[in-house]
Design a protein around this motif. Structure first.
Motif, short mmCIF file in Angstrom:
data_model
loop_
_atom_site.label_atom_id
_atom_site.label_comp_id
_atom_site.label_asym_id
_atom_site.label_seq_id
_atom_site.Cartn_x
_atom_site.Cartn_y
_atom_site.Cartn_z
N GLY A 233 15.45 -25.45 -50.62
CA GLY A 233 15.03 -24.50 -51.66
C GLY A 233 14.63 -23.15 -51.11
O GLY A 233 15.00 -22.11 -51.64
N GLY A 234 13.84 -23.15 -50.04
CA GLY A 234 13.43 -21.90 -49.43
C GLY A 234 14.42 -21.40 -48.41
O GLY A 234 14.78 -20.22 -48.38
N LEU A 235 14.88 -22.33 -47.55
CA LEU A 235 15.69 -21.92 -46.40
C LEU A 235 16.64 -23.04 -46.00
O LEU A 235 16.22 -24.19 -45.88
CB LEU A 235 14.73 -21.60 -45.24
N TRP A 236 17.89 -22.70 -45.78
CA TRP A 236 18.89 -23.62 -45.24
C TRP A 236 19.50 -22.94 -44.03
O TRP A 236 20.02 -21.83 -44.14
CB TRP A 236 19.96 -23.93 -46.28
N CYS A 237 19.35 -23.55 -42.87
CA CYS A 237 19.88 -22.91 -41.67
C CYS A 237 20.57 -23.92 -40.77
O CYS A 237 20.11 -25.05 -40.61
CB CYS A 237 18.80 -22.16 -40.91
N TRP A 238 21.69 -23.48 -40.25
CA TRP A 238 22.47 -24.27 -39.32
C TRP A 238 22.81 -23.38 -38.15
O TRP A 238 23.29 -22.29 -38.33
CB TRP A 238 23.75 -24.76 -40.00
N GLY A 239 22.53 -23.82 -36.98
CA GLY A 239 22.75 -22.99 -35.81
C GLY A 239 21.43 -22.81 -35.08
O GLY A 239 20.44 -23.47 -35.35
N ASN A 240 21.41 -21.90 -34.19
CA ASN A 240 20.30 -21.69 -33.27
C ASN A 240 19.29 -20.71 -33.87
O ASN A 240 19.09 -19.62 -33.37
CB ASN A 240 20.87 -21.18 -31.95
N THR A 241 18.65 -21.09 -34.97
CA THR A 241 17.72 -20.22 -35.69
C THR A 241 16.29 -20.44 -35.20
O THR A 241 15.87 -21.57 -34.98
CB THR A 241 17.80 -20.48 -37.20
N THR A 242 15.53 -19.35 -35.06
CA THR A 242 14.12 -19.42 -34.72
C THR A 242 13.32 -18.83 -35.87
O THR A 242 13.59 -17.70 -36.30
CB THR A 242 13.82 -18.65 -33.41
N ILE A 243 12.34 -19.60 -36.35
CA ILE A 243 11.49 -19.17 -37.46
C ILE A 243 10.06 -19.08 -36.93
O ILE A 243 9.51 -20.07 -36.46
CB ILE A 243 11.59 -20.17 -38.63
N ILE A 244 9.47 -17.88 -36.99
CA ILE A 244 8.17 -17.63 -36.38
C ILE A 244 7.21 -17.00 -37.39
O ILE A 244 7.56 -16.01 -38.06
CB ILE A 244 8.29 -16.67 -35.18
N ASP A 245 5.99 -17.54 -37.49
CA ASP A 245 4.92 -16.95 -38.30
C ASP A 245 5.34 -16.67 -39.74
O ASP A 245 5.00 -15.62 -40.31
CB ASP A 245 4.40 -15.64 -37.66
N CYS A 246 6.06 -17.59 -40.34
CA CYS A 246 6.48 -17.43 -41.74
C CYS A 246 5.69 -18.37 -42.64
O CYS A 246 5.19 -19.40 -42.21
CB CYS A 246 7.98 -17.75 -41.88
N THR A 247 5.59 -17.99 -43.90
CA THR A 247 5.02 -18.84 -44.94
C THR A 247 6.15 -19.25 -45.86
O THR A 247 6.84 -18.40 -46.43
CB THR A 247 3.93 -18.09 -45.73
#
Length: 102
Positions: free
Chosen positions: A57-71
């Motif tokens: 619903g918020g995020l769909w990611c495939w691959g080398n993704t980095t998610i930092i300091d997110c709400t």
């Protein structure tokens, strides 16, 4: 509504998404707020809220993704309300709460 990435869709590439509010978007399939495919992306200091999709619903990611300091909050999906990501995804210091999914 778009098929994927109601707010932001990218792929392939190496974008940096920083300091954004991604809110109130809809996708028919993946990533109501953000859909990212392939390669490497960094998503930092973002609020991803109140988005809707079939999965991620918020995020769909495939691959080398980095998610930092997110709400990532109050997103809705049939499957994986907050986020749906592959094993290559790194999540650091994020708040993930109050999402709804099956």
């Amino acid at each position: 509504a778009t098929e994927n990435g109601g707010g932001i869709w990218y792929g392939p590439g190496t974008p940096t998404i920083s300091g954004c509010t991604i809110m109130g978007n809809t996708a028919e399939e993946g990533g109501g707020g953000v859909a990212c495919e392939e390669d490497a992306a960094t998503i930092s200091d973002c609020t991803i809220a109140e988005n809707t999709a079939s999965y991620g619903g918020g995020l769909w990611c495939w691959g080398n993704t980095t998610i930092i300091d997110c709400t990532i909050t109050e997103n809705t999906a049939t499957d994986a309300g907050g986020l749906a990501c592959g094993e290559e995804t790194t999540i650091i210091d994020c708040t993930i709460r109050a999402n709804r999914g099956g």
